[in-house]
Design a protein around this motif. Structure first.
Motif, PDB file in Angstrom:
ATOM      1  N   ARG A  82       0.854  -1.190   0.000  1.00 20.87           N
ATOM      2  CA  ARG A  82       0.000   0.000   0.000  1.00 20.87           C
ATOM      3  C   ARG A  82       0.892   1.243   0.000  1.00 20.87           C
ATOM      4  N   ASN A 103      -2.741   5.630   2.214  1.00 20.10           N
ATOM      5  CA  ASN A 103      -3.928   5.135   2.933  1.00 20.10           C
ATOM      6  C   ASN A 103      -5.225   5.457   2.204  1.00 20.10           C
ATOM      7  N   ASN A 104      -5.116   5.676   0.893  1.00 21.47           N
ATOM      8  CA  ASN A 104      -6.279   5.990   0.064  1.00 21.47           C
ATOM      9  C   ASN A 104      -6.957   4.698  -0.394  1.00 21.47           C
ATOM     10  N   VAL A 105      -8.140   4.436   0.104  1.00 21.36           N
ATOM     11  CA  VAL A 105      -8.840   3.190  -0.251  1.00 21.36           C
ATOM     12  C   VAL A 105      -9.321   3.211  -1.693  1.00 21.36           C
ATOM     13  N   GLU A 106      -9.293   4.373  -2.347  1.00 22.74           N
ATOM     14  CA  GLU A 106      -9.741   4.479  -3.735  1.00 22.74           C
ATOM     15  C   GLU A 106      -8.587   4.328  -4.726  1.00 22.74           C
ATOM     16  N   SER A 107      -7.395   3.942  -4.234  1.00 24.47           N
ATOM     17  CA  SER A 107      -6.264   3.720  -5.132  1.00 24.47           C
ATOM     18  C   SER A 107      -6.544   2.559  -6.069  1.00 24.47           C
ATOM     19  N   SER A 138     -14.028  -5.349   1.407  1.00 23.93           N
ATOM     20  CA  SER A 138     -14.303  -4.374   2.469  1.00 23.93           C
ATOM     21  C   SER A 138     -13.278  -4.469   3.588  1.00 23.93           C
ATOM     22  N   ASN A 198     -10.063  -3.002   2.445  1.00 21.24           N
ATOM     23  CA  ASN A 198     -10.150  -1.579   2.096  1.00 21.24           C
ATOM     24  C   ASN A 198      -9.647  -1.301   0.683  1.00 21.24           C
ATOM     25  N   ILE A 199     -10.233  -2.034  -0.257  1.00 23.43           N
ATOM     26  CA  ILE A 199      -9.876  -1.845  -1.660  1.00 23.43           C
ATOM     27  C   ILE A 199     -11.120  -1.525  -2.472  1.00 23.43           C
ATOM     28  N   ASP A 200     -10.898  -0.904  -3.623  1.00 25.55           N
ATOM     29  CA  ASP A 200     -11.984  -0.478  -4.508  1.00 25.55           C
ATOM     30  C   ASP A 200     -12.105  -1.483  -5.650  1.00 25.55           C
TER      31      ASP A 200
END
Length: 306
Positions: A67, A70-74, A140, A143-145
């Motif tokens: 990672r 800490n951007n879950v939208e990466s 979830s 924490n991934i998109d």
């Protein structure tokens, strides 16, 4: 053949690698490949790295998660390493994947699939498929998109990536193939020209395919040999990198052309003066950085469209 001076230096390093004569041929190959690790240069710090061990019908499967923030939208890149289906692991690709995660600002999940000859096809592919399903089911918690999944791999990992992309095309936004293995015929012009190397040779390729596909009925299976696949409609945009002095060059380009014929948006690039494996040689070869930047730009473009 005009290899770059940096590639020549790298090949000299590789030629001086020593491996114990007491090892089996496949163990010797793995040990030899693991000694490439210093070629990648110094390991970069990454925001967060974790490992998980997955269990699938009694088989243990490790994944490593990089990672860069800490951007879950990466963007999320699921990566399958190279090594002719019989070598490679999380460590052989750790340094370049750290670099690529930081540069592309992508979460990368590397999959440590089972290897031939102990585990021939389809064991490694099943591991890759299970890992993708597990990642989707646990999105979830991780924490991934799931709207930004990219499938990627180099060499034999490129073959696995191509098949996984075909199976999961409806949820994959992009495919990255770095000098991919796509064909087991070894009849292309580049195989004829570079059958004695540099780096890869025809004898080693025949052995690798025999270990991976010991059963004759599997040798025409498109899940093992991506160039044989015909159901390529609906593939996501694809980036294909090939090396100028690589026996795999032509089969990578043939696969790119087949994707284009199926109306897939393909970006392909030939890296002149390079040989197979240079993705893992960034400590010696500047073209590795160019490849990394090209991949990062491709990801940035696809991410903006997703």
């Amino acid at each position: 053949m005009k290899l770059s001076e940096q590639v020549e230096k790298t090949l000299n390093y590789i030629q001086n690698i020593e491996v114990s004569e007491t090892l089996s041929p496949w163990e010797a190959g793995r040990n030899f490949y693991e000694k490439f690790i210093p070629l990648a240069g110094e390991k970069q710090n990454v925001f967060h790295i974790t490992e998980k061990e997955l269990l699938n019908e009694g088989n243990s499967l490790k994944i490593r998660i990089y990672r860069p923030n800490n951007n879950v939208e990466s963007p999320l890149m699921i990566y399958f390493h190279g090594g002719w289906f019989n070598a490679g692991n999380l460590e052989t690709h750790d340094t370049p994947l750290r670099q690529l995660s930081n540069l592309s600002q992508s979460i990368i999940i590397a999959v440590d699939y089972r290897l031939a000859p102990e585990y021939p096809f389809p064991a490694g592919l099943y591991d890759c498929e299970f890992a993708v399903k597990w990642i989707i089911e646990n999105a979830s918690t991780l924490n991934i998109d799931l709207k930004k999944i990219i499938i990627a791999g180099d060499s034999a990992g490129g073959a696995l990536a191509a098949t996984i992309t075909r199976k999961f095309r409806s949820i994959v936004i992009a495919q990255l193939l770095i000098y991919p293995v796509t064909d087991n015929s070894m009849k292309t012009s580049s195989w004829d020209e570079f059958q004695n190397g540099p780096l890869l040779d025809l004898k080693g390729a025949i052995q690798a395919w025999d270990w991976y596909l010991p059963h004759i009925e599997d040798r025409n299976n498109p899940d093992a040999v991506p160039l044989l696949a015909d159901d390529l409609i609906g593939f996501p945009p694809t980036f294909v990198a090939v090396s100028e002095f690589d026996p795999l060059k032509d089969e990578g380009l043939l696969y790119a052309e087949k994707l284009k014929a199926n109306r897939v948006d393909v970006q392909q690039k030939l890296y002149k003066g390079t040989t197979h494996g240079f993705f893992q040689m960034g400590g010696f070869i500047d073209d590795t950085k160019i490849l990394m930047h090209d991949i990062a730009e491709f990801i940035k473009t696809q991410n903006s469209l997703s």
